[in-house]
Design an enzyme around this catalytic site. Structure first.
Site, PDB file in Angstrom:
ATOM      1  N   THR A 240      -6.195 -12.109   0.597  1.00 25.28           N
ATOM      2  CA  THR A 240      -4.998 -12.082   1.445  1.00 25.28           C
ATOM      3  C   THR A 240      -3.878 -12.864   0.763  1.00 25.28           C
ATOM      4  OG1 THR A 240      -6.294 -11.878   3.465  1.00 25.28           O
ATOM      5  CG2 THR A 240      -4.070 -12.768   3.684  1.00 25.28           C
ATOM      6  N   HIS A 243      -2.502 -10.984  -2.268  1.00 27.74           N
ATOM      7  CA  HIS A 243      -1.610  -9.940  -1.765  1.00 27.74           C
ATOM      8  C   HIS A 243      -0.239 -10.527  -1.389  1.00 27.74           C
ATOM      9  CE1 HIS A 243      -0.974  -6.261   0.950  1.00 27.74           C
ATOM     10  NE2 HIS A 243      -0.096  -7.112   1.468  1.00 27.74           N
ATOM     11  N   GLU A 244      -0.250 -11.608  -0.622  1.00 24.20           N
ATOM     12  CA  GLU A 244       1.020 -12.165  -0.148  1.00 24.20           C
ATOM     13  C   GLU A 244       1.823 -12.802  -1.280  1.00 24.20           C
ATOM     14  OE1 GLU A 244       2.088 -11.283   2.551  1.00 24.20           O
ATOM     15  OE2 GLU A 244       0.252 -10.625   3.544  1.00 24.20           O
ATOM     16  N   HIS A 247       3.765 -10.138  -2.837  1.00 26.50           N
ATOM     17  CA  HIS A 247       5.023  -9.887  -2.105  1.00 26.50           C
ATOM     18  C   HIS A 247       6.059 -10.956  -2.440  1.00 26.50           C
ATOM     19  CE1 HIS A 247       3.823  -6.589   0.422  1.00 26.50           C
ATOM     20  NE2 HIS A 247       2.953  -7.268   1.151  1.00 26.50           N
ATOM     21  N   HIS A 253       4.049  -2.777  -0.921  1.00 24.04           N
ATOM     22  CA  HIS A 253       2.764  -2.116  -0.660  1.00 24.04           C
ATOM     23  C   HIS A 253       2.675  -0.837  -1.483  1.00 24.04           C
ATOM     24  CE1 HIS A 253       2.781  -4.329   3.424  1.00 24.04           C
ATOM     25  NE2 HIS A 253       1.889  -4.900   2.630  1.00 24.04           N
ATOM     26  N   TRP A 255       1.517   2.027  -0.899  1.00 17.71           N
ATOM     27  CA  TRP A 255       1.868   3.288  -0.245  1.00 17.71           C
ATOM     28  C   TRP A 255       3.352   3.315   0.142  1.00 17.71           C
ATOM     29  CZ3 TRP A 255      -0.423  -0.787   2.093  1.00 17.71           C
ATOM     30  CH2 TRP A 255       0.082  -1.219   3.315  1.00 17.71           C
ATOM     31  N   ASP A 264       6.346   2.691  -4.257  1.00 15.72           N
ATOM     32  CA  ASP A 264       6.416   1.234  -4.354  1.00 15.72           C
ATOM     33  C   ASP A 264       7.205   0.819  -5.595  1.00 15.72           C
ATOM     34  OD1 ASP A 264       4.715   1.971  -6.357  1.00 15.72           O
ATOM     35  OD2 ASP A 264       3.200   0.445  -5.948  1.00 15.72           O
ATOM     36  N   ALA A 273      -0.546   8.076   0.825  1.00 16.77           N
ATOM     37  CA  ALA A 273       0.037   8.551   2.083  1.00 16.77           C
ATOM     38  C   ALA A 273       0.083   7.467   3.142  1.00 16.77           C
ATOM     39  CB  ALA A 273      -0.760   9.752   2.596  1.00 16.77           C
ATOM     40  N   ASP A 301     -11.357  -7.553   0.937  1.00 17.79           N
ATOM     41  CA  ASP A 301     -11.313  -8.486  -0.196  1.00 17.79           C
ATOM     42  C   ASP A 301     -12.224  -8.093  -1.360  1.00 17.79           C
ATOM     43  OD1 ASP A 301      -9.444  -9.946   1.157  1.00 17.79           O
ATOM     44  OD2 ASP A 301     -10.501 -11.863   1.001  1.00 17.79           O
TER      45      ASP A 301
HETATM   46 ZN    ZN Z   1       1.520  -6.848   2.547  1.00 18.09          ZN
END
Ligand code: ZN
Length: 417
Positions: A240, A243-244, A247, A253, A255, A264, A273, A301
């Protein structure tokens, strides 16, 4: 039978990843009248085109402060997570961002990248003080849980502004208990980087007081690396936060938060999709196999293990150009790439630092950095050819003097006796 049905139902509620970055971002842009995410993409695209330097050999080291937000629990209990749990998360970040062999962060995909980005727990506080626990700021939050809605959320309006450490010097992470355990499945969210350099647009515009990422404490750290009973599978391996942080360094993301028609902004992550959950190997959407092991999907994960070359390029472009991100890198002596092409003479007499600057240079700003890369002073502007800086307030030891003229940075080691 009813009992087992209820178990399945509860499992479904908790088993789906949800990242709040897009939702919090849209609220923030309205509140601060910020440029749109599309404007950011245009800015980033322009920077990526301009920046032709090969960055593959560069290692960027980012100092981290984790604000562990609790409600009076003892350290190591509940939301007041242990130092070891925090350390396990930093290890995962480094394994994932460096694509380390022999770890879950390794992949042999041709599109896979070692991003060259590393993280370390800050050893010193804002005033240069030793931190009892490196990289940890324990914060009594005064409540059991924090709302997961982006609207008027006290995390954004109160918690972050009152606890943030200078985001030019620290990458701020908050761990919290999101409202109730299930809490709409929110696992974490990040603040996207800001763009810079537009006329009339301030670099700070309110965003500096909330910059960083927020992670539910049940998803912060790795069960691989210790006995942390509150970590919640299948989100218990630290992805997590990976992932953050993606960002936070400008990744979208995979998709594209839409259907096959939106991207992206990376060609090496096939269009998808929709988000993927669990670990649906070989899933095809938009006429290609989804990259379900990408950190910017919604998979579990254990399923994740790749940043691509394009994602790396986006993140490094942000690190070199975005307000506060670029400062973080500059503040680390290991990340200073360029040889000086002006000559500065410095010498010590006792704890007085004498600096001679070529008259043609105009001015230089100076700051003192500890040997492990922490900024110990605010920048001091040297306007004269001959300057004396009193360093008597510093204990004896080895330091780095860092100079900048606003565009270039260079350093010199000094010894204070
Ligand atoms: Zn995210």
């Amino acid at each position: 039978m009813i009992f087992s049905f209820l178990l399945v139902f509860e499992g479904n509620l908790i088993a789906q990843r949800n990242c709040g970055t897009m939702a919090f971002d849209s609220v923030r842009r309205v509140e601060y009248s910020l440029p749109s995410l599309e404007d950011f993409e245009n800015w980033l695209n322009e920077k990526m085109t301009q920046d032709t330097r090969l960055k593959s050999d560069q290692v960027y080291r980012i100092p981290v402060i984790v604000h562990v937000v609790h409600n009076g629990e003892n350290p190591g209990e509940g939301a007041n997570i242990s130092y070891e749990q925090v350390v396990s998360q930093i290890q995962v970040l480094n394994e994932d961002f460096r694509r380390m062999q022999g770890t879950r962060g390794y992949n042999d995909d041709a599109a896979g990248a070692d991003t060259g980005i590393e993280f370390y727990l800050a050893e010193y506080g804002p005033d240069g003080e030793d931190l009892g626990e490196p990289g940890i700021d324990r914060v009594y939050g005064g409540r059991d849980s924090w709302p997961s809605s982006p609207l008027r959320n006290p995390i954004e309006t109160v918690l972050k502004p009152s606890t943030i450490w200078d985001p030019n010097r620290y990458f701020n992470i908050w761990t919290v208990n999101f409202g109730g355990f299930v809490s709409r499945n929110l696992l974490g969210y990040a603040q996207f980087p800001d763009m810079s350099g537009l006329d009339g647009l301030s670099d700070t515009n309110g965003s500096a007081s909330t910059d960083g990422v927020v992670i539910g404490y049940q998803y912060f750290g790795s069960s691989d690396k210790g006995d942390f009973p509150d970590l919640y599978a299948p989100f218990d391996l630290g992805r997590t936060t990976t992932h953050e942080v993606g960002h936070w360094l400008g990744l979208r993301h995979i998709w594209g938060d839409g259907d096959c028609s939106v991207d992206d902004y990376c060609n090496d992550t096939p269009n998808a999709a929709e988000p993927n959950y669990g670990c649906p190997e070989g899933k095809i959407s938009c006429n290609s196999i989804d990259m379900i092991n990408n950190y910017l999907d919604y998979t579990d994960d254990p399923c994740m293990n790749i940043f691509t070359n394009c994602q790396k390029e986006r993140m490094l472009t942000v690190l070199e150009n975005s307000p506060r991100r670029k400062e973080l890198v500059v503040n680390n002596i290991n990340a200073i790439p360029e040889e000086p092409d002006i000559t500065i003479h410095i010498y010590m007499s006792g704890k007085l630092l004498h600096v001679e600057i070529p008259p043609s240079q105009g001015y230089l700003s100076l700051e003192i950095i500890s040997i492990d890369g922490r900024r110990l002073t605010t920048r001091e502007k040297l306007l004269n050819t001959y300057n004396t800086v009193d360093l008597n307030y510093l204990p004896s030891g080895i330091y780095i003097v860092a100079f900048t003229d606003g565009t270039r940075y260079f350093t010199q080691k000094i010894i204070l006796k």
